[in-house]
Design a protein around this motif. Structure first.
Motif, short mmCIF file in Angstrom:
data_model
loop_
_atom_site.label_atom_id
_atom_site.label_comp_id
_atom_site.label_asym_id
_atom_site.label_seq_id
_atom_site.Cartn_x
_atom_site.Cartn_y
_atom_site.Cartn_z
N ARG A 1 -48.07 50.22 -66.91
CA ARG A 1 -48.34 50.45 -68.33
C ARG A 1 -49.69 49.94 -68.80
O ARG A 1 -49.97 49.98 -70.01
N ALA B 1 -51.61 52.09 -71.25
CA ALA B 1 -51.02 52.12 -72.60
C ALA B 1 -51.34 50.82 -73.33
O ALA B 1 -51.70 50.84 -74.52
N VAL B 2 -51.22 49.70 -72.63
CA VAL B 2 -51.56 48.40 -73.22
C VAL B 2 -53.04 48.40 -73.63
O VAL B 2 -53.39 47.99 -74.74
N THR C 1 -54.84 50.93 -74.36
CA THR C 1 -54.97 51.81 -75.52
C THR C 1 -54.69 51.03 -76.81
O THR C 1 -55.44 51.13 -77.78
N GLY C 2 -53.61 50.24 -76.79
CA GLY C 2 -53.26 49.44 -77.96
C GLY C 2 -54.36 48.47 -78.33
O GLY C 2 -54.70 48.31 -79.51
N VAL C 3 -54.95 47.83 -77.32
CA VAL C 3 -56.04 46.87 -77.57
C VAL C 3 -57.25 47.59 -78.15
O VAL C 3 -57.81 47.18 -79.17
#
Lengths: 358, 250
Positions: B70, B73-74, B76-78
């Protein structure tokens, strides 16, 4: 006092999110919660925020993990099958002590189940949302007003305790429209996010957000510390509502949309001379155990009746809370069927009679 | 005169990697690139699950340890929380091309301005030598004891080739650290990936062919030979996508 606006429950969550200063939503479409991402998609760009549709529920919850690790307020929403997919990520978020808000607008299960309202994720939310020794705070709104108010509260609780907070709603609350006062939320003091991964800028040692502790004694210590936090939450953050419990002989325990139907049934029972009352947990974790136990200690109280849209998931929490001092029964409909006031009234009559014999 | 020193972007913690494993070289190259570009203080790294799960002990920048697969995705969040920061993931082949395939493809589709350092050693190291999505046909692993077979386990995935078909991928290069010359090329590629990220042109990925002497059952020197003789023919080195060069090609 501010004006009330007419909104769907799902929209109330979305608007309350924006008003809570949250600028990041990550999610994946699933019925019956789609109004949340749709409202976010329309309104987040207006405040310089972002609504990002992820490739999966799994990716969405991990985007939440990343944004939370970077110190941002962040939310995701889904419905039952989607929450199962998020379970892994939620466990990592707990293990990494990150704040975020997760909405579950429940539908019937197991499997693909149905798309009608249910409360059958009670046990999942309160006991087994992810692997490992863990809990998250679970709030159960009972009206569109509470969908808004508790959303704001959820963000604050998440930041104060550095843990995920779930709004455990259902398809009925999500879809129905009621007047809402969006200014109703009180402000709380929040701690600084000095642990966040924002780049150290050469000014501090680097921060690590992590859930891996390869030494068992170290891992044990982190879990024990987290459970101390849960104890503090149990002391400080329990929320519930009581209705006509003062002289009640049979007390209905019910949360969410079901509590409102139960309230109607209690009113009907009273007109028939049955001393019924309602206890509505607003926090499902922490469960209002002490408050229920105090009721159970009253000699006037003979019986508890747990009313839920499932096959009886909360009944064990009630039994444990009152140490089986009084009889506890369950009535529920499941699979997306909403109980009627009459059905609940029939059960009040049935179990009030049983209680009377003891 | 100091001619060789440890980059400041690496901590003093000794690597836990096995003798002959090239993770250490790759860590150093990433750290040198961050240091050369002055990005150390404004970078957030995302560690995977796999041998490099402890990457957060080695990089002297803010670090997040992601669930298996992931990391994109992580990241992307950051990045979406603060687009001014430099964000990289450091992932192995199982993390990136098996359990995290969807996340990998979609950061490319979304043109996320992050850099993926993809370490391909054709095997699961941390769990003890099981088949990876990049395990070669015929390669023996603990879960392919008779060799990987095309008609049973399918064929290995060429990640750079696959990702380069996506419009959102700005830069995809496969490098190796089997020789001094290739280490220098790898260093250039990693630096370039971070530079392109700074320009906001889209996803950048550098795939590094790496060794696993322990689970390959080869000496460190023979492992480097295996990278050259077995891996490179199937995973050719080179630039698969470079949007900064597209004008010149036309």
């Amino acid at each position: 006092m501010s004006e009330k606006v007419l909104m769907k429950g799902n929209e109330a969550i979305a608007e309350a999110t924006i008003r809570a200063g949250c600028k990041l939503f990550f999610g994946y479409p699933i019925t019956p919660q789609n109004e949340i991402p749709e409202y976010m998609a329309k309104n987040m760009p207006k405040i310089g925020g972002l609504c990002l549709q992820a490739e999966s529920e799994v990716a969405a919850i991990n985007m939440v993990l990343g944004a939370a690790a970077a110190g941002a307020r962040v939310i995701t929403s889904s419905s039952s099958p989607g929450i199962s997919l998020k379970g892994e990520g939620i466990s990592y978020i707990v293990g990494s002590d990150l704040p975020c808000v997760i909405v579950n607008v429940q539908r019937g299960g197991p499997g693909l189940g149905g798309i009608q309202p249910a409360q059958s994720d009670y046990n999942q939310a309160t006991k087994a949302l992810g692997h490992g020794d863990m809990h998250i705070i679970v709030l159960a709104p009972s009206s569109v007003q509470e969908m808004a108010t508790l959303t704001g509260e959820a963000f604050d609780l998440a930041d104060i305790y550095r843990m995920p907070v779930m709004l455990l709603a259902d398809g009925a609350l999500g879809q129905m429209m009621e007047p809402v006062d969006l200014e109703a939320k009180e402000k709380r003091t929040l701690p600084p996010k000095d642990w966040a991964c924002t780049g150290h800028g050469g000014k501090r040692p680097y921060n690590v957000v992590n859930s891996l502790y390869i030494q068992p004694d170290v891992l044990e210590k982190t879990i024990i510390e987290r459970f101390k936090k849960y104890d503090e939450i149990k002391q400080k953050e329990v929320k519930y509502e009581e209705y006509l419990t003062d002289d009640a002989e049979i007390i209905l325990v019910s949360y969410g949309i079901t509590a409102r139907i139960a309230k109607t049934a209690v009113k009907h029972a009273r007109t028939m001379g049955i001393k019924a009352g309602l206890f509505r947990p607003v926090t499902l974790f922490p469960f209002p155990s002490e408050q229920l136990d105090r009721l159970a200690d009253k000699t006037s109280v003979k019986t508890f009746l747990s009313v839920e849209m499932n096959m009886g998931q909360m009944i064990n929490d009630i039994k444990v809370a009152i140490n089986c001092k009084k009889d506890v029964y369950h009535f529920g409909r499941t699979g997306g069927v909403i109980p009627t006031p009459d059905e609940i009234l029939e059960n009040i009559k049935k179990y009030a009679a049983v209680g009377g014999k003891i | 005169m100091v001619v060789f020193k440890k980059p400041h972007a690496l901590t003093e913690t000794p690597f836990h990697y096995c003798p002959g494993c090239t993770h250490g070289i790759i860590h150093r190259l990433v750290a040198e690139a961050l240091e050369a570009l002055g990005l150390e203080g404004s970078t957030i790294g995302v560690a995977p699950v796999g041998c490099s799960v402890f990457a957060y002990n080695y990089f002297n920048c803010d670090m997040i340890q992601a669930p298996h697969g992931r990391a994109p995705a992580v990241a992307t969040g950051v990045k979406r929380a603060d687009p001014t920061k430099t964000v990289f993931t450091y992932q192995g082949d199982g993390d990136l091309a098996a359990i995290g395939t969807a996340e990998t493809i979609h950061v490319g589709a979304r043109a996320e301005n992050i850099t993926i350092i993809f370490v391909n050693n054709a095997i699961y190291g941390m769990t003890g030598g099981q088949m990876a999505p990049t395990t070669l046909i015929g390669q023996v692993t603990t879960t392919t004891p008779y060799g990987r077979k095309n008609d049973v386990q399918g064929s290995p995935i060429r990640v750079c080739e696959m990702l380069s078909t996506l419009d959102g991928v700005a830069y995809a290069e496969r490098v190796s650290v089997d020789s001094v010359k290739n280490v220098l090329s790898a260093k250039k590629a990693i630096k370039k990936a971070f530079e392109i990220q700074s320009k906001g042109l889209g996803l950048t990925i550098v795939e590094v062919l790496s060794t696993c002497p322990t689970n390959w059952g080869l000496s460190p020197v023979k492992s480097l030979d295996w990278v050259r003789e077995a891996m490179m023919p199937y995973y050719p080195l080179g630039v698969y996508k470079d949007v900064t060069k597209e004008g010149e090609q036309k």
